[in-house]
Write a protein that holds these residues in place. Structure first.
Motif, PDB file in Angstrom:
ATOM      1  N   GLN A 154      -0.610 -13.428   9.189  1.00 61.65           N
ATOM      2  CA  GLN A 154      -0.295 -12.441  10.335  1.00 61.65           C
ATOM      3  C   GLN A 154       0.401 -11.699   9.688  1.00 61.65           C
ATOM      4  OE1 GLN A 154      -0.512 -14.603  14.049  1.00 61.65           O
ATOM      5  NE2 GLN A 154      -2.198 -14.306  14.049  1.00 61.65           N
ATOM      6  N   VAL A 155       1.646 -12.353   9.108  1.00 61.09           N
ATOM      7  CA  VAL A 155       2.949 -11.551   8.972  1.00 61.09           C
ATOM      8  C   VAL A 155       2.700 -10.632   8.263  1.00 61.09           C
ATOM      9  CG1 VAL A 155       5.734 -12.267   8.109  1.00 61.09           C
ATOM     10  CG2 VAL A 155       4.920 -13.294   9.772  1.00 61.09           C
ATOM     11  N   VAL A 156       2.333 -11.493   6.971  1.00 62.66           N
ATOM     12  CA  VAL A 156       1.931 -10.395   5.878  1.00 62.66           C
ATOM     13  C   VAL A 156       1.159  -9.113   5.842  1.00 62.66           C
ATOM     14  CG1 VAL A 156       0.626 -10.809   3.345  1.00 62.66           C
ATOM     15  CG2 VAL A 156       2.195 -12.471   4.105  1.00 62.66           C
ATOM     16  N   VAL A 157      -0.566  -9.363   6.588  1.00 64.46           N
ATOM     17  CA  VAL A 157      -1.314  -8.202   7.393  1.00 64.46           C
ATOM     18  C   VAL A 157      -0.143  -7.507   8.175  1.00 64.46           C
ATOM     19  CG1 VAL A 157      -2.915  -7.600   9.067  1.00 64.46           C
ATOM     20  CG2 VAL A 157      -2.938  -9.855   7.371  1.00 64.46           C
ATOM     21  N   GLY A 158       0.485  -7.465   8.843  1.00 60.61           N
ATOM     22  CA  GLY A 158       1.397  -6.997   8.920  1.00 60.61           C
ATOM     23  C   GLY A 158       2.393  -5.762   8.617  1.00 60.61           C
ATOM     24  N   ILE A 159       3.132  -7.032   7.671  1.00 59.47           N
ATOM     25  CA  ILE A 159       4.190  -6.085   7.195  1.00 59.47           C
ATOM     26  C   ILE A 159       2.938  -4.992   5.504  1.00 59.47           C
ATOM     27  CG2 ILE A 159       5.372  -6.236   4.516  1.00 59.47           C
ATOM     28  CD1 ILE A 159       6.499  -8.536   5.781  1.00 59.47           C
ATOM     29  N   LEU A 160       1.956  -5.424   5.321  1.00 57.50           N
ATOM     30  CA  LEU A 160       1.154  -4.526   3.922  1.00 57.50           C
ATOM     31  C   LEU A 160       1.055  -3.832   4.798  1.00 57.50           C
ATOM     32  CD1 LEU A 160       0.024  -6.992   1.511  1.00 57.50           C
ATOM     33  CD2 LEU A 160       2.207  -6.179   1.267  1.00 57.50           C
ATOM     34  N   THR A 161       0.257  -3.950   6.154  1.00 58.97           N
ATOM     35  CA  THR A 161      -0.206  -2.188   7.208  1.00 58.97           C
ATOM     36  C   THR A 161       0.840  -1.601   6.840  1.00 58.97           C
ATOM     37  OG1 THR A 161      -1.799  -4.307   7.804  1.00 58.97           O
ATOM     38  CG2 THR A 161      -1.512  -2.115   8.851  1.00 58.97           C
ATOM     39  N   SER A 162       2.023  -1.820   7.215  1.00 64.34           N
ATOM     40  CA  SER A 162       2.814  -0.648   7.685  1.00 64.34           C
ATOM     41  C   SER A 162       2.765  -0.039   6.496  1.00 64.34           C
ATOM     42  CB  SER A 162       3.975  -1.660   9.030  1.00 64.34           C
ATOM     43  OG  SER A 162       3.548  -2.196   9.588  1.00 64.34           O
ATOM     44  N   TRP A 163       3.573  -1.335   5.721  1.00 66.61           N
ATOM     45  CA  TRP A 163       3.825  -0.385   4.007  1.00 66.61           C
ATOM     46  C   TRP A 163       2.591   0.382   3.861  1.00 66.61           C
ATOM     47  CZ3 TRP A 163       8.487   0.687   3.174  1.00 66.61           C
ATOM     48  CH2 TRP A 163       8.717   1.355   1.237  1.00 66.61           C
ATOM     49  N   SER A 164       1.745  -0.161   3.975  1.00 70.70           N
ATOM     50  CA  SER A 164       0.332   0.691   3.133  1.00 70.70           C
ATOM     51  C   SER A 164       0.641   2.243   3.883  1.00 70.70           C
ATOM     52  CB  SER A 164      -0.894   0.773   3.858  1.00 70.70           C
ATOM     53  OG  SER A 164      -0.878  -1.410   2.682  1.00 70.70           O
ATOM     54  N   LEU A 165       0.497   2.285   5.646  1.00 69.69           N
ATOM     55  CA  LEU A 165       0.318   3.105   6.305  1.00 69.69           C
ATOM     56  C   LEU A 165       1.829   4.432   5.978  1.00 69.69           C
ATOM     57  CD1 LEU A 165      -0.766   2.444   9.552  1.00 69.69           C
ATOM     58  CD2 LEU A 165      -1.742   3.894   8.269  1.00 69.69           C
ATOM     59  N   PHE A 166       2.720   3.222   5.555  1.00 73.33           N
ATOM     60  CA  PHE A 166       4.103   4.470   5.414  1.00 73.33           C
ATOM     61  C   PHE A 166       3.617   5.097   3.652  1.00 73.33           C
ATOM     62  CE2 PHE A 166       8.077   4.242   2.731  1.00 73.33           C
ATOM     63  CZ  PHE A 166       8.455   5.567   3.841  1.00 73.33           C
TER      64      PHE A 166
END
Length: 191
Positions: free
Chosen positions: A47-59
């Motif tokens: 869940q942490v990986v999904v959150g970080i990667l999703t946020s960074w992808s959007l950025f």
């Protein structure tokens, strides 16, 4: 050989200009396992990986559309693309059940390919004083296509990665000629 082409395709996706998006796609393509077999990411809660990667992808997607965002991303991608390229390459080699030393070798080759492609992109960024918006959209699409091809059609993905490497080598020769021309004209025509 197919495993190497798949690793090159996935690593080229990282070198084309996106770091989090290939990792996010790889995890989502794994189904319930998510990043359980991906080096380094397997030690972090999914869940942490999904959150970080999703946020960074959007950025990455939004920042790459503006010049200041492109500058920030160029620096970050230049530093992280070898590491992420190696992770992705090692993951693809690991899913193919290669030996331990082959996983390290494929990961190293993937990291180097991602670095070379990122260096070329950085050179074009500074030469053009920013990447045009149409090129940024091509990068986004190419990134997704290369990750999908790494798993579904590794030969075609590897071929595209090799073409990108060939273009990178050709570009470096063009930069060198341009740089020498600029230096030559500055030497004989000082302001």
């Amino acid at each position: 050989m197919i495993e190497l082409l798949a690793a090159l395709s996935a690593s080229a996706a990282v070198g084309v200009g996106r770091i989090a998006l290939p990792l996010l796609l790889i995890g989502l393509l794994q189904g319930d396992n998510l990043w359980s077999r991906v080096p380094i990411l397997s030690h972090i809660h999914p869940q942490v990986v999904v959150g970080i990667l999703t946020s960074w992808s959007l950025f990455e997607l939004f920042a790459s559309k503006k010049l200041l965002g492109q500058r920030i991303l160029q620096i970050i991608h230049l530093l992280l693309s070898p590491l992420v390229g190696a992770i992705v390459g090692a993951f693809v080699a690991q899913t193919a059940n290669l030996d331990g030393w082959m996983i390290v070798l494929v990961g190293t080759i993937g990291g180097l390919l991602a670095l070379v492609l990122q260096l070329v992109q950085t050179g074009w960024f500074f030469r053009l004083r920013g990447l045009p918006l149409w090129l940024v959209f091509i990068q986004d699409g190419l990134c997704v296509v290369l990750v999908l091809l790494a798993f579904d059609a590794p030969r075609q993905g590897g071929l595209i990665a090799m073409i990108l490497l060939w273009l990178a080598i050709r570009s470096s020769g063009e930069w060198y000629r341009w740089y020498r021309k600029q230096r030559h004209s500055a030497r004989y025509h000082p302001d």
